[in-house]
Motif scaffolding. Structure first.
Motif, mmCIF file in Angstrom:
data_model
loop_
_atom_site.group_PDB
_atom_site.id
_atom_site.type_symbol
_atom_site.label_atom_id
_atom_site.label_comp_id
_atom_site.label_asym_id
_atom_site.label_seq_id
_atom_site.Cartn_x
_atom_site.Cartn_y
_atom_site.Cartn_z
ATOM 1 N N SER A 248 -5.046 -0.452 7.709
ATOM 2 C CA SER A 248 -4.677 -1.396 8.770
ATOM 3 C C SER A 248 -5.873 -2.167 9.300
ATOM 4 C CB SER A 248 -3.985 -0.658 9.922
ATOM 5 O OG SER A 248 -4.884 0.237 10.556
ATOM 6 N N THR A 249 -7.089 -1.669 9.050
ATOM 7 C CA THR A 249 -8.298 -2.346 9.527
ATOM 8 C C THR A 249 -9.243 -2.751 8.400
ATOM 9 O OG1 THR A 249 -9.405 -0.208 9.868
ATOM 10 C CG2 THR A 249 -8.212 -1.143 11.740
ATOM 11 N N ASP A 250 -9.025 -2.243 7.206
ATOM 12 C CA ASP A 250 -9.888 -2.555 6.066
ATOM 13 C C ASP A 250 -9.609 -3.987 5.597
ATOM 14 O OD1 ASP A 250 -11.258 -2.733 3.665
ATOM 15 O OD2 ASP A 250 -10.654 -0.749 2.964
ATOM 16 N N PRO A 251 -10.588 -4.873 5.657
ATOM 17 C CA PRO A 251 -10.346 -6.276 5.266
ATOM 18 C C PRO A 251 -9.971 -6.445 3.802
ATOM 19 C CG PRO A 251 -12.691 -5.878 5.663
ATOM 20 C CD PRO A 251 -11.971 -4.668 6.151
ATOM 21 N N PHE A 252 -10.262 -5.449 2.976
ATOM 22 C CA PHE A 252 -9.910 -5.544 1.563
ATOM 23 C C PHE A 252 -8.404 -5.744 1.382
ATOM 24 C CE2 PHE A 252 -8.659 -3.620 -2.513
ATOM 25 C CZ PHE A 252 -9.457 -4.339 -3.389
ATOM 26 N N ALA B 1 4.103 4.509 6.808
ATOM 27 C CA ALA B 1 2.883 4.216 7.560
ATOM 28 C C ALA B 1 1.787 3.883 6.554
ATOM 29 C CB ALA B 1 2.465 5.416 8.414
ATOM 30 N N THR B 2 1.040 2.808 6.778
ATOM 31 C CA THR B 2 0.048 2.381 5.791
ATOM 32 C C THR B 2 -1.097 3.376 5.641
ATOM 33 O OG1 THR B 2 -1.097 1.049 7.485
ATOM 34 C CG2 THR B 2 0.553 -0.071 6.105
ATOM 35 N N ILE B 3 -1.325 4.231 6.628
ATOM 36 C CA ILE B 3 -2.377 5.232 6.518
ATOM 37 C C ILE B 3 -2.065 6.226 5.400
ATOM 38 C CG2 ILE B 3 -1.363 6.839 8.178
ATOM 39 C CD1 ILE B 3 -5.119 6.009 7.761
ATOM 40 N N CYS B 4 -0.807 6.232 4.942
ATOM 41 C CA CYS B 4 -0.387 7.136 3.867
ATOM 42 C C CYS B 4 -0.540 6.510 2.485
ATOM 43 C CB CYS B 4 1.065 7.548 4.075
ATOM 44 S SG CYS B 4 1.479 8.024 5.771
ATOM 45 N N ASP B 5 -0.985 5.263 2.403
ATOM 46 C CA ASP B 5 -1.114 4.580 1.116
ATOM 47 C C ASP B 5 -1.968 5.397 0.141
ATOM 48 O OD1 ASP B 5 0.342 2.493 2.111
ATOM 49 O OD2 ASP B 5 -1.347 1.107 2.306
ATOM 50 N N PRO B 6 -1.532 5.561 -1.094
ATOM 51 C CA PRO B 6 -2.352 6.276 -2.075
ATOM 52 C C PRO B 6 -3.750 5.686 -2.226
ATOM 53 C CG PRO B 6 -0.155 5.917 -2.935
ATOM 54 C CD PRO B 6 -0.235 5.159 -1.643
ATOM 55 N N SER B 7 -3.866 4.381 -2.181
ATOM 56 C CA SER B 7 -5.172 3.746 -2.367
ATOM 57 C C SER B 7 -6.183 4.200 -1.328
ATOM 58 C CB SER B 7 -5.035 2.221 -2.314
ATOM 59 O OG SER B 7 -4.527 1.810 -1.055
ATOM 60 N N TYR C 204 3.057 0.801 -4.177
ATOM 61 C CA TYR C 204 4.246 0.004 -4.503
ATOM 62 C C TYR C 204 5.139 -0.271 -3.294
ATOM 63 C CZ TYR C 204 6.097 4.773 -4.689
ATOM 64 O OH TYR C 204 6.421 6.077 -4.386
ATOM 65 N N GLU C 205 4.898 0.414 -2.167
ATOM 66 C CA GLU C 205 5.688 0.137 -0.965
ATOM 67 C C GLU C 205 5.240 -1.145 -0.263
ATOM 68 O OE1 GLU C 205 5.623 3.478 1.625
ATOM 69 O OE2 GLU C 205 6.652 4.816 0.224
ATOM 70 N N GLY C 206 4.183 -1.764 -0.752
ATOM 71 C CA GLY C 206 3.757 -3.041 -0.202
ATOM 72 C C GLY C 206 2.891 -2.922 1.033
ATOM 73 N N PRO C 207 2.576 -4.052 1.654
ATOM 74 C CA PRO C 207 1.589 -4.089 2.735
ATOM 75 C C PRO C 207 2.041 -3.437 4.028
ATOM 76 C CG PRO C 207 2.637 -6.231 2.500
ATOM 77 C CD PRO C 207 3.091 -5.400 1.340
ATOM 78 N N ASP C 208 3.352 -3.260 4.219
ATOM 79 C CA ASP C 208 3.828 -2.635 5.455
ATOM 80 C C ASP C 208 4.479 -1.279 5.200
ATOM 81 O OD1 ASP C 208 5.977 -3.775 4.170
ATOM 82 O OD2 ASP C 208 6.583 -5.070 5.824
ATOM 83 N N TYR D 111 11.926 7.488 15.236
ATOM 84 C CA TYR D 111 11.712 6.279 14.432
ATOM 85 C C TYR D 111 10.254 5.830 14.540
ATOM 86 C CZ TYR D 111 12.931 1.513 12.774
ATOM 87 O OH TYR D 111 13.030 0.333 12.079
ATOM 88 N N GLU D 112 9.716 5.840 15.740
ATOM 89 C CA GLU D 112 8.329 5.447 15.961
ATOM 90 C C GLU D 112 7.359 6.444 15.345
ATOM 91 O OE1 GLU D 112 8.168 5.011 20.178
ATOM 92 O OE2 GLU D 112 9.333 3.135 20.177
ATOM 93 N N PHE D 113 7.679 7.734 15.427
ATOM 94 C CA PHE D 113 6.835 8.753 14.808
ATOM 95 C C PHE D 113 6.719 8.511 13.301
ATOM 96 C CE2 PHE D 113 5.901 12.748 12.748
ATOM 97 C CZ PHE D 113 4.983 13.374 13.597
ATOM 98 N N ALA D 114 7.857 8.221 12.670
ATOM 99 C CA ALA D 114 7.877 8.023 11.219
ATOM 100 C C ALA D 114 7.069 6.806 10.791
ATOM 101 C CB ALA D 114 9.311 7.886 10.730
ATOM 102 N N GLN D 115 6.881 5.844 11.678
ATOM 103 C CA GLN D 115 6.135 4.638 11.316
ATOM 104 C C GLN D 115 4.626 4.810 11.451
ATOM 105 O OE1 GLN D 115 8.028 0.717 11.947
ATOM 106 N NE2 GLN D 115 9.276 1.756 13.469
ATOM 107 N N SER D 116 4.191 5.976 11.913
ATOM 108 C CA SER D 116 2.748 6.196 12.041
ATOM 109 C C SER D 116 2.302 7.524 11.446
ATOM 110 C CB SER D 116 2.333 6.123 13.516
ATOM 111 O OG SER D 116 3.055 7.056 14.291
ATOM 112 N N ASN D 117 3.204 8.226 10.756
ATOM 113 C CA ASN D 117 2.869 9.516 10.160
ATOM 114 C C ASN D 117 3.356 9.590 8.720
ATOM 115 O OD1 ASN D 117 1.783 11.536 12.411
ATOM 116 N ND2 ASN D 117 3.334 10.225 13.358
ATOM 117 N N CYS D 118 2.828 10.576 7.995
ATOM 118 C CA CYS D 118 3.140 10.710 6.574
ATOM 119 C C CYS D 118 4.213 11.767 6.329
ATOM 120 C CB CYS D 118 1.865 11.044 5.809
ATOM 121 S SG CYS D 118 0.574 9.775 6.003
#
Length: 470
Positions: free
Chosen positions: A41-45, A123-129, A165-169, A293-300
């Motif tokens: 969420s903060t990495d400019p890459f 949640a994007t913090i869960c992205d494999p990358s 593959y889940e995309g940017p959000d 719903y809000e918890f799920a959007q910020s946790n893995c």
């Protein structure tokens, strides 16, 4: 959860032994670390450059080398790169996401594998990358553990790419979005061929299990129309959630109901069906439902499972429509768009290996069988293996040798054509079958204790002790 942790421990021990026994285990050619991994969420890459919308799907927008690692701590001594690439949202607009490429020494350069990990999170913090990088906080246990399965392919000399593959959000569960994300990730790797030493038009096989099978199955479905330029030799998918509605009803109010808030949040992301679905969801959620719903959007995924066991999404304590939620017109329309195998023009043209446990306690076996029947009726070549014993998690591990065998045959052009079904581990006197049989039994035990314990404080306390201990 007991089965999950037990299987994770076993896979960890076996895989670590294979890693440190590998021919490149102590290579001095590791890349230099860039420092601590940064939150997507903060990495400019992760931010696409201006004007990227005009580029073609699969276009590389940024590239970098990384130090890949196990659990963010142990460097994986392979060459690793990340690509930000252009892909497509549900409404056809341009979006960007990242794929991570792992290249082992002595790699085969005429092919690669697209590996779709089951990160199952919104949640994007869960992205494999992010989780693959040295110095990352291990927010997503699933993708970290599945790295050991990926290692099997690396040890065989395959270059492996693993897309977000889940995309940017982080839109978990919308099949068309995930399928296009996979296919454009393949295009991006192909476009990176000179750096990797790949041939100009490499052979590709896509593979994924559970949540990763959503991405794999839909990529296989969409490839003939969306990405016919790719040289796909086969697909491997196991524990496939072929019907989101049926899966939701199957795990509602069970030990695995924590997947549901994340799936609802994923379907309502802007890159998915947010334009039509988010207002409906927000209008029916109760205060308790909104908090989940809000918890799920910020946790893995693992945190979601621990937070919401034995929760019913169809309860009026969560949303005001109760069981009528799945009949609400917008919700029903979205869910119907996420059933694999409905249409002939969404049939894979490359051979497919599908495997599933008959006693799968998370993803209904019947839906995978129905998908096989549908694809076969449309002319696809499908090998369907049923594991007569074991559950969802153990089948991913036990089925790996069969998956690898199919991959080798498909790359060699020797995958069996037509449709075939077979059953493995159907004799409980088989020691392996007896071992994996424990998973669904233990899962049902946890569910039974939870149900009984709703009105029994002593059982509730014992259940909490059990969950905390595993």
């Amino acid at each position: 959860m007991f089965a999950l942790v037990t299987s994770v421990r076993l896979l960890f021990m076996v895989s670590m032994a294979s890693i440190f026994a590998s021919p490149w285990a102590y290579s001095a050619a590791l890349p230099v670390a860039r420092g601590a991994a940064e939150d997507p969420s903060t990495d400019p890459f992760y931010q696409p450059p201006a004007g990227f919308e005009s580029t073609a799907p699969g276009t590389i927008l940024r590239e970098r080398s990384i130090v890949a690692s196990f659990f963010g701590l142990i460097p994986d001594p392979v060459e690793a790169h990340q690509l930000l690439y252009r892909t497509t949202a549900i409404n056809g607009s341009a979006i960007a996401t990242v794929t991570t490429i792992f290249k082992p020494p002595f790699a085969k350069t005429d092919r690669f594998i697209s590996f779709h990990t089951a990160y199952d999170s919104s949640a994007t913090i869960c992205d494999p990358s992010y989780n693959y990088q040295l110095g990352s906080v291990q927010t997503d246990l699933i993708s970290s553990v599945e790295m050991f399965i990926m290692e099997a392919y690396l040890l065989l000399g395959y270059i492996v790419a693993s897309p977000d593959y889940e995309g940017p959000d982080a839109a978990f569960s919308p099949g068309h979005l995930e399928g296009m994300g996979v296919l454009d990730g393949m295009r991006a790797v192909t476009n990176f061929n000179e750096t990797l030493g790949l041939s100009a038009n490499p052979m590709i096989i896509g593979t994924g299990y559970s949540g990763g099978a959503i991405a794999t199955g839909w990529a296989a479905s969409l490839q003939p129309s969306y990405a016919p330029d790719l040289d796909i030799k086969g697909w491997v998918q196991g524990g496939t959630p072929a019907n989101l509605t049926a899966t939701m009803l199957y795990i509602d109010d069970t030990a695995f109901s924590g997947f549901l808030p994340a799936a609802v949040a994923g379907l309502a992301k802007p890159s998915a069906y947010g334009a039509e679905l988010s207002s409906v969801i927000n209008s029916v959620l109760t205060p308790l439902g909104k908090s989940k719903y809000e918890f799920a959007q910020s946790n893995c995924a693992v945190a979601d499972l621990l937070e919401f066991p034995e929760m019913s999404l169809l309860s009026t304590s969560i949303q005001t429509l109760g069981a009528g939620l799945i009949r609400q017109p917008t919700v029903a329309s979205v869910l119907n768009q996420n059933i694999m195998g409905l249409y002939k023009n969404q049939t894979p043209t490359a051979p497919v290996f599908i495997y599933h446990a008959a006693q799968d306690e998370i993803i209904p076996y019947a839906d995978a069988s129905t998908l096989v029947d549908s694809w076969c009726s449309y002319g696809a070549s499908v090998n369907f293996t049923t594991y007569g014993n074991g559950g969802h998690v153990t089948t991913e591990i036990v089925g790996l040798p069969d998956a690898v065998q199919f991959v080798e045959a498909a790359f060699a052009g020797e995958a069996t054509s037509g449709c075939h079904r077979n059953t493995e581990l159907n004799n409980t006197l088989n020691p392996i079958a007896l071992g994996v049989e424990l998973e669904p039994i233990l899962s049902e035990l946890i569910n039974a204790l939870a149900i009984a314990g709703k009105n029994d404080e002593n059982i509730i306390q014992n259940l909490n002790v059990l969950k905390n201990s595993i």
